[in-house]
Design an enzyme around this catalytic site. Structure first.
Site, short mmCIF file in Angstrom:
data_model
loop_
_atom_site.label_atom_id
_atom_site.label_comp_id
_atom_site.label_asym_id
_atom_site.label_seq_id
_atom_site.Cartn_x
_atom_site.Cartn_y
_atom_site.Cartn_z
N SER A 226 0.88 -1.20 0.23
CA SER A 226 -0.04 0.23 0.24
C SER A 226 0.98 1.32 0.35
CB SER A 226 -0.76 0.28 1.72
OG SER A 226 -0.12 0.37 2.63
N ASP A 227 0.80 2.14 0.01
CA ASP A 227 1.60 3.62 -0.09
C ASP A 227 0.97 3.71 1.02
OD1 ASP A 227 2.86 5.82 -0.61
OD2 ASP A 227 1.52 6.96 -1.71
N TRP A 228 1.50 4.57 2.04
CA TRP A 228 2.00 5.12 3.48
C TRP A 228 0.52 5.52 3.52
CZ3 TRP A 228 5.09 2.21 1.48
CH2 TRP A 228 6.66 2.50 2.09
N GLY A 230 -2.25 4.20 3.27
CA GLY A 230 -2.88 4.29 1.96
C GLY A 230 -4.24 3.32 1.14
#
Ligand code: NOJ
Length: 702
Positions: A226-228, A230
């Site tokens: 995942s993006d941080w 996110g």
């Protein structure tokens, strides 16, 4: 290296909570990694460190080589150089104790306003795919994992954590997915999902794009991270195919700021809610117990993460890993080479290259600072950097005067939006406050010099899109004033993407240097004096803001939470061709100090062969570009699409042939029912110096 059987054995030996610890990040006790897994001591699984990100290594509290912005790497039109840069960044990551690099960013430059265009590569999927894949293979040639990001249609920073890109399948397939596909084909070890939604679903939870396309159809066997902050939902993400949550832990919600705790903090547009974390911890365990996520899925996640670790040598004897190397002379030289290769000579009436002995006035609000990069998670702190004033003073052998002319341009950083996070590097440390900041002083210096060189910059950052394509502050006025005082005025632009250049007819030469990184002053001097040919070509079209495709609010930044990609595949030069609008500078444009003639083109088995001659009295580098024009088609297709490019260095008077193999992508279109279709009939291949400077054509039957 650990075999897959060993990984299966490890997976069977792990307890549920150990498995969860391998799919949900935690805090790095040493505080250097951007993302961290603690490992499982009991089974000799060591910690795993993930670190930002595309312009060099951003290990917290550490220094590393600050490479030019990714858009400059793409402007080199030189995948081999991208490979070298990837390799160098990865060796620095290893030297800093890191295992996976959160790079490259390959999102298509859809709108010129996007605050992160400097971290991306191009408006064209073939160029972005080729350079992106080369960065991936360079990084991974050392045993460090690359992480291609941000999957997919993450093309703006406005409302980036919630906006839904409403985009049809053909457009996704032809434009936005191909650079990711190229990275997968190059063997990328991990893929980071974007914060955004696509057609309503968050990318972390996108079963169709993550599960069906990326994993099933393309056969991606690494892990999806995942993006941080996110990751949208536990069950949605786990069942869609997301494998690893980062950073996994929430920012301390007790942390106070002026408004109280973070729980009550109003997260600004563009900043993810950092209290939303840990979804792949206990909540995932509960979802498995409830039957909402199959237990096999957790095993698959763990297998993929361990597979990535094994590829970095962490689970075996470490022999696959190239030695770490930090801030070596070779890396410094490479940073300079990427910067000069990426610099685009937009205009030149003959003033450049500068002759030895020229008296120059170096002017600009930031000439005593290097322009390292844009704001946000890619900010890299170098060991050393040269400023324009230093680089030119060192290289010139005539008189050099240095003036700022106008006040500094306010820098913007993602971190400025967060009162409780310290900012990134402090460019101010290179600041020389002794210089005057009055326009008159700059004009006097310009009038007294043989040549005035004005350095200007924009200020872009992750987390925020640009309001306009104009240079900020009084920089346009400064250029006009200097150009009125000296008709041999050269402007060096440092920008994250296209900017408007309203004074362009009043100056003698313009260079686009993007964000040049630590080599800033040295690279500028090398190009201005002709020690290096300005090797770059535009990876994005330059035009007035209103001429780009997504000018309607519905398209960008979107309405009611959705950005409608109504322009379809007609992004960048595809749009300018469709509307028959002349851009300021077309895609692919850029002069060399040498001149070239295109002598001949012939069709070969898998492409074309072109002969080019350097007709000048100096060596130079040409970037030969081939565009395909489709025959009549049942669907509306772009007039031309980049199918191949190749650079060639030619000595004075030298003539050579080079072969180009044409990318299938340029010849095909995507039909949602039938898949990829190549129209019947001969395709015209145009060979030239830009999308608008065609020198030869040939019919191609392929
Ligand atoms: C958010 C950014 O979107 C991503 O590119 C970066 O790698 C992570 N933060 C970690 O810093």
């Amino acid at each position: 290296m650990q075999s897959s059987r060993d990984i299966d054995a490890l997976v069977s030996a792990l307890t549920r909570s150990e498995k969860l610890s391998l799919v949900c990040g935690t805090v790095d006790p040493e505080g250097t990694a951007t993302g961290y897994l603690a490992g499982v001591d009991r089974l000799d699984i060591p910690p795993f460190h993930l670190v930002d990100g595309p312009l060099g290594v951003r290990a917290e509290g550490e220094r590393a080589t600050a490479f030019p912005a990714s858009i400059a790497t793409a402007a080199s039109f030189d995948p081999d150089l991208g490979h070298d840069q990837g390799r160098a960044m990865a060796r620095e990551a290893t030297a800093l104790g890191q295992d996976a690099l959160l790079a490259p960013g390959v999102n298509i430059v859809r709108v010129p306003q996007c605050g992160r265009n400097f971290e991306y590569l191009s408006e064209d999927p073939v160029l972005a795919g080729d350079v992106g894949a080369a960065l991936v293979s360079g990084i991974e040639s050392t045993g460090v994992l690359a992480t291609v990001k941000h999957f997919v249609a993450n093309n703006q920073e406005s409302a980036r954590t919630s906006v839904s890109a409403e985009v049809d399948e053909r457009t996704l397939r032809e434009l936005y997915l191909p650079p990711f596909r190229a990275a997968v084909d190059a063997g990328v070890g991990s893929v980071m999902t974007g914060y955004n939604r696509v057609n309503g679903s968050y990318m972390s939870d996108h079963a169709e794009l993550v599960g069906d396309v990326l994993k099933d159809e393309w056969g991606f066997d690494g892990y999806v991270v995942s993006d941080w902050y996110g990751l949208a939902t536990t069950v949605g993400a786990a069942t869609a195919g997301l494998d690893l949550e980062m950073p996994g832990v929430a920012l301390d919600t007790e942390t106070s700021n002026d408004d109280g705790s973070l729980d009550e903090f109003e997260w600004p547009d563009g900043i993810p809610d950092a209290t939303h974390a840990g979804l792949f911890g206990e909540p995932l365990s509960a979802a498995i117990d409830e039957g909402a996520v199959p237990p096999d899925r957790l095993d698959d996640m763990v297998r993929r993460v361990l597979g990535g670790m094994a590829r970095t040598g962490l689970l075996g004897d470490g022999s696959v890993r190239a030695d770490g190397a930090l801030d070596t002379p070779a890396h410094r030289a490479l940073a300079t080479r990427v910067a000069t290769r990426g610099t685009v000579l937009l205009e030149n009436d003959g003033v450049l290259p500068l002759a030895d002995g020229t008296d120059i006035a170096v002017i600009g609000p930031h000439v005593t600072e290097p322009k390292l990069g844009g704001g946000g998670s890619s900010e890299t702190t170098p060991f050393e950097a040269t400023t324009p004033a230093e680089g030119l003073s060192e290289r010139a052998d005539g008189t050099v005067t240095v003036t700022h002319g106008i006040p500094e341009i306010e820098s913007v950083s993602l971190f400025d939006l967060l009162p409780f996070v310290e900012g990134g590097h402090d460019e101010g440390e290179w600041n020389d406050e002794d210089h005057d900041r009055s326009m008159d002083t700059a004009v006097e210096a310009a009038a007294a010099a043989d040549v005035a060189v004005v350095f200007v910059r924009d200020a872009t950052t992750e987390g925020k899109d640009r309001d306009s394509l104009s240079l900020p502050g009084q920089q346009d006025e400064l250029i006009e004033a200097v150009a009125a005082a000296n008709d041999r005025t050269v402007v060096v632009v440092r920008s994250g993407g296209p900017v408007e250049l309203p004074w362009r007819d009043d100056v003698a030469a313009i260079l686009e240097a993007w964000y040049p990184g630590q080599a800033d002053g040295d690279a500028a001097a090398a190009v201005l004096y002709g020690d290096s040919d300005p090797g770059g070509r535009l990876p994005v079209t330059f035009a007035p803001a209103e001429d780009y495709p997504a000018t309607d609010e519905r398209q960008f930044p979107g309405v009611d939470g959705s950005a409608h990609y109504d322009e379809g595949v007609f992004v960048g030069y595809r749009h300018f061709d469709r509307t028959d609008t002349a851009p300021t500078y077309p895609f692919g444009h850029g002069h060399s100090y040498a001149t070239f003639e295109y002598r001949s083109v012939t069709e070969t088995d898998d492409g074309i062969e072109v002969t080019v001659e350097n007709t000048s009295d100096r060596p130079g580098r040409e970037v030969v570009q081939a565009y395909v024009r489709p025959p009549a088609s049942p669907v509306e297709r772009p007039l031309r699409e980049l199918a191949a490019f190749e650079s060639i260095e030619l000595d004075a008077g030298e003539s050579r042939s080079l072969s180009l193999s044409l990318d299938e992508l340029a010849r095909s279109y995507y039909d949602p029912d039938d898949g990829w279709v190549v129209d019947d009939g001969p395709h015209t291949v145009e060979i030239g110096r830009s999308a608008r400077d065609v020198r030869l054509t040939v019919e191609y039957d392929g």
